[in-house]
Design an enzyme around this catalytic site. Structure first.
Site, PDB file in Angstrom:
ATOM      1  CG  ASP A  23      -2.042   0.978   1.118  1.00  0.00           C
ATOM      2  OD1 ASP A  23      -2.358   1.413  -0.005  1.00  0.00           O
ATOM      3  OD2 ASP A  23      -2.614   1.337   2.172  1.00  0.00           O
ATOM      4  CG  HIS A  40      -0.409   1.920  -9.202  1.00  0.00           C
ATOM      5  ND1 HIS A  40      -0.672   1.558  -7.899  1.00  0.00           N
ATOM      6  CD2 HIS A  40      -1.417   2.772  -9.561  1.00  0.00           C
ATOM      7  CE1 HIS A  40      -1.792   2.151  -7.492  1.00  0.00           C
ATOM      8  NE2 HIS A  40      -2.257   2.889  -8.476  1.00  0.00           N
ATOM      9  CG  LEU A 134       9.157 -17.140  -2.645  1.00  0.00           C
ATOM     10  CD1 LEU A 134       8.879 -17.118  -1.143  1.00  0.00           C
ATOM     11  CD2 LEU A 134       9.690 -15.767  -3.076  1.00  0.00           C
TER      12      LEU A 134
HETATM   13  C1  IPE Z   1      -5.447  -2.508   0.055  1.00  0.00           C
HETATM   14  O1  IPE Z   1      -5.133  -1.192  -0.113  1.00  0.00           O
HETATM   15  C2  IPE Z   1      -5.420  -3.229  -1.258  1.00  0.00           C
HETATM   16  C3  IPE Z   1      -4.117  -3.363  -1.887  1.00  0.00           C
HETATM   17  C4  IPE Z   1      -2.981  -2.917  -1.421  1.00  0.00           C
HETATM   18  C5  IPE Z   1      -4.118  -4.056  -3.135  1.00  0.00           C
HETATM   19  P1  IPE Z   1      -6.241  -0.072  -0.319  1.00  0.00           P
HETATM   20  O2  IPE Z   1      -5.509   1.205  -0.526  1.00  0.00           O
HETATM   21  O3  IPE Z   1      -7.198  -0.485  -1.359  1.00  0.00           O
HETATM   22  O4  IPE Z   1      -6.983  -0.074   1.089  1.00  0.00           O
HETATM   23  P2  IPE Z   1      -7.805   1.052   1.820  1.00  0.00           P
HETATM   24  O5  IPE Z   1      -8.827   1.571   0.859  1.00  0.00           O
HETATM   25  O6  IPE Z   1      -6.824   2.118   2.205  1.00  0.00           O
HETATM   26  O7  IPE Z   1      -8.384   0.388   3.014  1.00  0.00           O
HETATM   27  C1  IPE Z   2      -1.712   0.199  -3.285  1.00  0.00           C
HETATM   28  O1  IPE Z   2      -1.455   1.567  -3.363  1.00  0.00           O
HETATM   29  C2  IPE Z   2      -1.949  -0.428  -4.634  1.00  0.00           C
HETATM   30  C3  IPE Z   2      -3.352  -0.763  -4.894  1.00  0.00           C
HETATM   31  C4  IPE Z   2      -4.331  -0.654  -4.067  1.00  0.00           C
HETATM   32  C5  IPE Z   2      -3.638  -1.291  -6.218  1.00  0.00           C
HETATM   33  P1  IPE Z   2      -2.625   2.620  -3.373  1.00  0.00           P
HETATM   34  O2  IPE Z   2      -3.030   2.870  -4.778  1.00  0.00           O
HETATM   35  O3  IPE Z   2      -3.718   2.213  -2.470  1.00  0.00           O
HETATM   36  O4  IPE Z   2      -1.885   3.893  -2.797  1.00  0.00           O
HETATM   37  P2  IPE Z   2      -2.466   4.918  -1.745  1.00  0.00           P
HETATM   38  O5  IPE Z   2      -2.894   4.139  -0.565  1.00  0.00           O
HETATM   39  O6  IPE Z   2      -3.601   5.621  -2.402  1.00  0.00           O
HETATM   40  O7  IPE Z   2      -1.321   5.822  -1.441  1.00  0.00           O
HETATM   41 MG    MG Z   3      -4.060   2.470  -0.498  1.00  0.00          MG
END
Ligand code: IPE
Ligand code: IPE
Ligand code: MG
Length: 245
Positions: A23, A40, A134
């Site tokens: 995240d 990403h 792994l």
């Molecule tokens: C969780 O992150 C999902 C992934 C990292 C793929 P999100 O960014 O979607 O989660 P919330 O919305 O902050 O809970």
């Molecule tokens: C995690 O990073 C990746 C996915 C959920 C696909 P985010 O896109 O949630 O990044 P933030 O949390 O908005 O910074």
């Molecule tokens: Mg996120």
């Protein structure tokens, strides 16, 4: 940091299964005045070195949360780019995975994704299927509640057509119908980016996992952070409801 701390890791007390909620990609990019998608891309790069490090440490399973069933709520353009990037990454990484004896697995409702994406996933999984090191388990279109409901539906059907008795349902049987069937439960769950929640990830499987959080955004997450998480993990006492010996 570096060599010294790595040397402190006890190879006999390593987690068998590490799960990571990758995240903070969007915030990483925003902080740099870049579009979210740049985050990403950077996140996919960060994954490569962590995967290689886990393979080096002889960790058995690394599960990474790449796209959740809730992430469809994001703008279409972002969703499309994330999915394309994931497939590009899986395809591009095959040689590297094979070189490191890493077996790819994809967990979640990825069968619902567009045909082209499904085919690419199948190909990459197939091309690494003979590897014995792994297991890199990528959670893609994954949602834990949906996984549990799905398992209930399958089990109900078995009961309905007489192939299973309700008395035969126990935790062991239930687990066979989860996406993670056959994998050990995660010993360690890591969430970077400062969020202190699970966001529908492996709710059943992490009943007794050790949780580890840090503020670093995922694209900046390095081997050093994992070393820290492992050292903390090794200092913890897991009691599983029992008492200290
Ligand atoms: C969780 O992150 C999902 C992934 C990292 C793929 P999100 O960014 O979607 O989660 P919330 O919305 O902050 O809970
Ligand atoms: C995690 O990073 C990746 C996915 C959920 C696909 P985010 O896109 O949630 O990044 P933030 O949390 O908005 O910074
Ligand atoms: Mg996120």
């Amino acid at each position: 940091m570096g060599i010294k701390e790595i040397d402190l890791i006890d190879p006999k007390k390593l987690p068998c299964h590490i799960a990571i909620i990758m995240d903070g990609n969007g915030r990483w990019a925003q902080k740099r005045g870049l579009p979210r998608i740049a985050g990403h891309w950077a996140g996919a790069e960060a994954l490569r070195s962590i995967v290689e490090f886990c393979a080096e440490l002889k960790i058995k399973v690394l599960t990474v949360y790449a796209f959740s069933t809730e992430n469809w709520k994001r703008p279409y353009e972002e969703v499309k780019t994330i999915l394309n990037l994931l497939v590009y990454y899986l395809k591009k990484e095959v040689d590297n995975l094979n070189r490191n004896n890493i077996k790819l697995m994809v967990t979640g409702d990825w069968q619902e994704l567009p045909y082209r994406i499904r085919e690419e996933i199948k190909k990459s999984v197939e091309l690494t299927s003979n590897n014995t090191g792994l297991i890199l388990n990528v959670a893609l279109n994954y949602g834990s509640r949906r996984e549990i409901v799905k398992a209930c539906k399958t089990i109900s059907r078995l009961v309905d057509n007489g192939r299973l008795k309700p008395e035969e349902i126990d935790e062991k049987l239930f687990e066979k119908y989860l996406f993670t069937a056959g994998l050990p439960d995660p010993d360690l769950l890591i969430r970077p980016s400062g969020e202190l929640r699970l966001s529908n990830f492996l709710l059943w499987q992490i009943a007794y996992s050790e949780l580890w959080f840090c503020d670093t955004y995922w694209p900046d997450f390095k081997k050093e952070h994992l070393v820290q998480a492992l050292l903390d993990f090794q200092r913890r006492e897991r009691r599983f409801g029992g008492l200290t010996k």
